[in-house]
Design an enzyme around this catalytic site. Structure first.
Site, short mmCIF file in Angstrom:
data_model
loop_
_atom_site.label_atom_id
_atom_site.label_comp_id
_atom_site.label_asym_id
_atom_site.label_seq_id
_atom_site.Cartn_x
_atom_site.Cartn_y
_atom_site.Cartn_z
N GLU A 1 0.89 -1.17 0.00
CA GLU A 1 0.00 0.00 0.00
C GLU A 1 0.91 1.21 0.00
OE1 GLU A 1 -2.97 -0.66 -0.62
OE2 GLU A 1 -2.94 -2.77 -0.10
N CYS B 1 -1.52 8.85 4.62
CA CYS B 1 -1.52 8.53 3.19
C CYS B 1 -2.83 9.01 2.57
CB CYS B 1 -1.36 7.04 3.00
SG CYS B 1 -2.38 6.13 4.13
P1 NAD Z 1 9.08 5.13 2.95
O1 NAD Z 1 8.83 4.50 1.63
O2 NAD Z 1 10.16 6.14 3.07
O3 NAD Z 1 9.46 4.00 4.03
C1 NAD Z 1 8.64 2.87 4.23
C2 NAD Z 1 9.51 1.73 4.73
O4 NAD Z 1 10.41 1.35 3.69
C3 NAD Z 1 10.36 2.10 5.94
O5 NAD Z 1 10.45 0.99 6.80
C4 NAD Z 1 11.69 2.40 5.32
O6 NAD Z 1 12.78 2.20 6.19
C5 NAD Z 1 11.75 1.41 4.17
N1 NAD Z 1 12.62 1.84 3.07
C6 NAD Z 1 12.95 3.09 2.71
N2 NAD Z 1 13.77 3.06 1.64
C7 NAD Z 1 13.92 1.77 1.32
C8 NAD Z 1 14.64 1.09 0.29
N3 NAD Z 1 15.35 1.75 -0.61
N4 NAD Z 1 14.55 -0.24 0.24
C9 NAD Z 1 13.80 -0.92 1.13
N5 NAD Z 1 13.13 -0.34 2.13
C10 NAD Z 1 13.18 0.98 2.22
O7 NAD Z 1 7.69 5.69 3.47
P2 NAD Z 1 7.36 6.48 4.81
O8 NAD Z 1 7.95 7.85 4.69
O9 NAD Z 1 7.69 5.68 6.01
O10 NAD Z 1 5.79 6.57 4.74
C11 NAD Z 1 5.12 7.50 3.96
C12 NAD Z 1 4.65 6.88 2.67
O11 NAD Z 1 3.84 5.77 2.96
C13 NAD Z 1 3.77 7.83 1.86
O12 NAD Z 1 4.08 7.70 0.50
C14 NAD Z 1 2.36 7.33 2.15
O13 NAD Z 1 1.42 7.65 1.18
C15 NAD Z 1 2.60 5.87 2.26
N6 NAD Z 1 1.56 5.23 3.05
C16 NAD Z 1 0.59 4.55 2.38
C17 NAD Z 1 -0.44 3.93 3.08
C18 NAD Z 1 -1.52 3.17 2.36
O14 NAD Z 1 -2.27 2.46 3.00
N7 NAD Z 1 -1.63 3.30 1.05
C19 NAD Z 1 -0.47 4.02 4.47
C20 NAD Z 1 0.54 4.71 5.13
C21 NAD Z 1 1.56 5.30 4.40
#
Ligand code: NAD
Length: 542
Positions: A292, A326
């Protein structure tokens, strides 16, 4: 025991008010003092063993640079590799636990969270992720409790799903877990999502490696400890804070990878999916990929909309939790006939909003999550101020002298394709485009076409024909669609959450649809009286 137990029917956890004088307010304040003073020393936990690498990162309150809340030991390579082995090993036993025993662990976790540990989790979420008391309550208490209880109920429904049988034959479905481990990668913005992504697959008999977000580690750690207290056996969920790229590299390269449960940004999810594709021939099976991701969530008003309700939805929808949901509204389409009233109402509310330390309960907003996010938002606002096609209607400021504070901001953009009408920027910035009231139908198309996402969206109208037209035109524009309501605040069991297009695989967290991704059914046919002659009757002499 022999017997088919009834699973308690879940009801949504009531949201406590924290009004002055309430007992919950007093206990939350006490928990804030305790968590703030504690300076937790957070290890990785593999197979039940706490591992402290010595290489630590600080958890700092986003609203107060001076406030170090915890240090987190980053998992080293050997620990990451051992987490996979531990999960695979633990699953050998866990996969054969009776459902009622697995269910009891998570139901107990829900009850511990609803009672003894509620304020601990809320306080950790407030301080570590800069949520107000109310925003923490609906996340780390209510939503997470709901995930735990409703998932057990949905799992039971899956297990009840059994095939027909015919005379002399008994058919059954064995809803097995996946074979291997599930990798749960969780975001910073909801403690509830942090808790749900590892526990949903675990409930179905899977073993999990959980990599929490660096900026949500404090609350996620306290939830992990709560799971241990609830009776989760060692190794079923392995807690692995660390460098996201290194952890992901090791885990995605492993033969036993059976599933990925991700919530976060679209770019990261796409890079994960690509890597899985490249490694496909290494895996024992085809990993289930559930993700998501981002959104550019809209509020669209018809000329018949109620301006007062619309303005409140814009303010709550765009600025609660600093626009870091989100589902947060980040683009709005308002007819020119309504704009002056809606603008004035929204501006009055924005000017009234208090922002600051979340421990001061008068504040409606805290800080954005970290320096990176703050810098990105400040740059966007600076550019918007200089752009001749954009008017800063309210807010527009950013100040990081004590914490990462960004003012709630309302922009008006001439061009509906302006960058901030299309890109997810994840902060308290709502960009509005004012359209000629006569161009309602064209605006529906515009809303549908703008940007790659399809997560949440809201339509405001009193005219029923307009609502019907919007319902059809925007059918694929949002996975969570709201009518005369703000696009945030989905409740487990009531509005299953998730989006399509670039917003994710739309597997609806906290629903039966999500749990179905974590099972791999085995069909069993048992014949009571097998044939004793290979010949069929039609072969007889005439
Ligand atoms: P993010 O993508 O920066 O991080 C998410 C997770 O991925 C974290 O655990 C992070 O450490 C890890 N991560 C970061 N870079 C990575 C890489 N290169 N390889 C593997 N893992 C990696 O997101 P965030 O800032 O934590 O959250 C915000 C984002 O999440 C927004 O885009 C938001 O829309 C989305 N979000 C979506 C939903 C939904 O249900 N659609 C819900 C909550 C958040």
């Amino acid at each position: 025991m022999s017997g088919t137990p009834n699973i308690p029917h879940p009801i949504n956890e009531p949201v406590l008010s924290y009004a002055p004088g309430s007992p919950e307010r007093a206990s939350l304040k006490a928990a804030l003092g305790q968590v703030g003073a504690e300076r937790a020393d957070i290890p990785a936990v593999v197979g039940g063993r706490e591992i402290r690498s010595g290489a630590t990162h600080d958890v700092v309150a986003p609203h107060c640079h001076r406030r170090v809340l915890a240090k987190v030991h980053q998992a080293d390579r050997a620990t990451i590799e051992s987490a996979v082995r531990s999960a695979v090993e633990a699953q050998r036993d866990w996969a054969h636990w009776r459902f009622e025993d697995r269910a009891a662990v998570f139901l107990r976790a829900g009850d511990l969270l609803a009672t003894r540990h509620r304020q601990l989790l809320n306080a950790a979420t407030m301080l570590g992720q800069s949520k107000t008391a109310f925003q923490a309550e609906i996340d780390s208490a209510c939503e997470l409790i709901d995930f735990l209880r409703f998932n057990v109920h949905f799992a039971e429904r899956i297990y009840r799903e059994q095939p027909e049988s015919s005379p002399g034959v008994w058919n059954r479905l064995d809803h097995r877990p996946l074979e291997g481990f599930v990798y749960a990668i969780t975001p910073f913005n909801f403690t509830a999502i942090g808790g749900n992504l590892p526990t949903a697959p675990a409930l179905m008999g899977n073993a999990v490696v959980w990599k929490p977000s660096a900026t949500a580690t404090l609350s996620n750690w306290h939830f992990f400890k709560l799971l241990e207290e609830a009776g989760l056996p060692p190794g079923v969920i392995n807690f692995l804070p660390g460098d996201s790229i290194e952890v992901t590299q090791v885990l995605l390269a492993d033969r036993h990878l059976a599933g990925i449960h991700f919530t976060g940004s679209t770019a990261v999810f796409q890079s994960i999916w690509r890597t899985v594709g490249e490694h496909l021939d290494r895996y024992a099976g085809y990993p289930r990929i559930v993700g998501e991701t981002g959104g550019k969530d809209f509020i669209l008003a018809h000329p018949s909309a109620d301006a007062e309700a619309l303005a409140v939805a814009m303010v709550r929808g765009a600025y609660e939790y600093q626009g870091q949901k989100c589902s947060a509204a980040s683009r709005a389409y308002i007819p020119d006939t309504l704009w002056p009233e809606v603008r004035d109402r929204a501006v009055a509310m924005i000017e009234d909003i208090r922002m600051g330390d979340v421990a001061d309960f008068r504040n409606f907003m805290g800080a954005v999550i970290d320096r990176r996010s703050f810098g990105r938002l400040r740059d966007h606002l600076e550019r918007a101020r200089k752009d001749s096609g954009v008017e800063v209607v309210a807010g527009g400021g950013a100040d990081d002298s004590t914490g990462y504070f960004v003012q709630p901001t309302l922009l008006k953009a001439e061009d509906p394709a302006y960058r901030l009408m299309c890109e997810e920027i994840f902060g308290p910035v709502l960009t509005a485009h004012v359209y000629p009231a006569a161009r309602w139908s064209e605006t529906l198309e515009l809303v549908d076409r703008t940007g790659p996402y399809a997560l949440t969206g809201a339509v405001f109208a009193r005219d029923r024909t307009a609502l019907a037209e919007a319902d059809r035109a925007l059918r694929f524009a949002a996975g969570n669609y709201y009518v005369n309501d703000k696009p945030t605040g989905a409740v487990v069991g009531q509005q299953p959450f998730g989006g399509a297009r670039a917003s994710g695989t739309n597997d609806k967290a906290g629903s039966i649809l999500n749990l179905l991704r974590w099972v791999s059914p085995r069909s069993i046919k048992e014949t009571f009286t097998p044939p004793r002659d290979y010949r069929y009757p039609f072969m007889g002499e005439a």
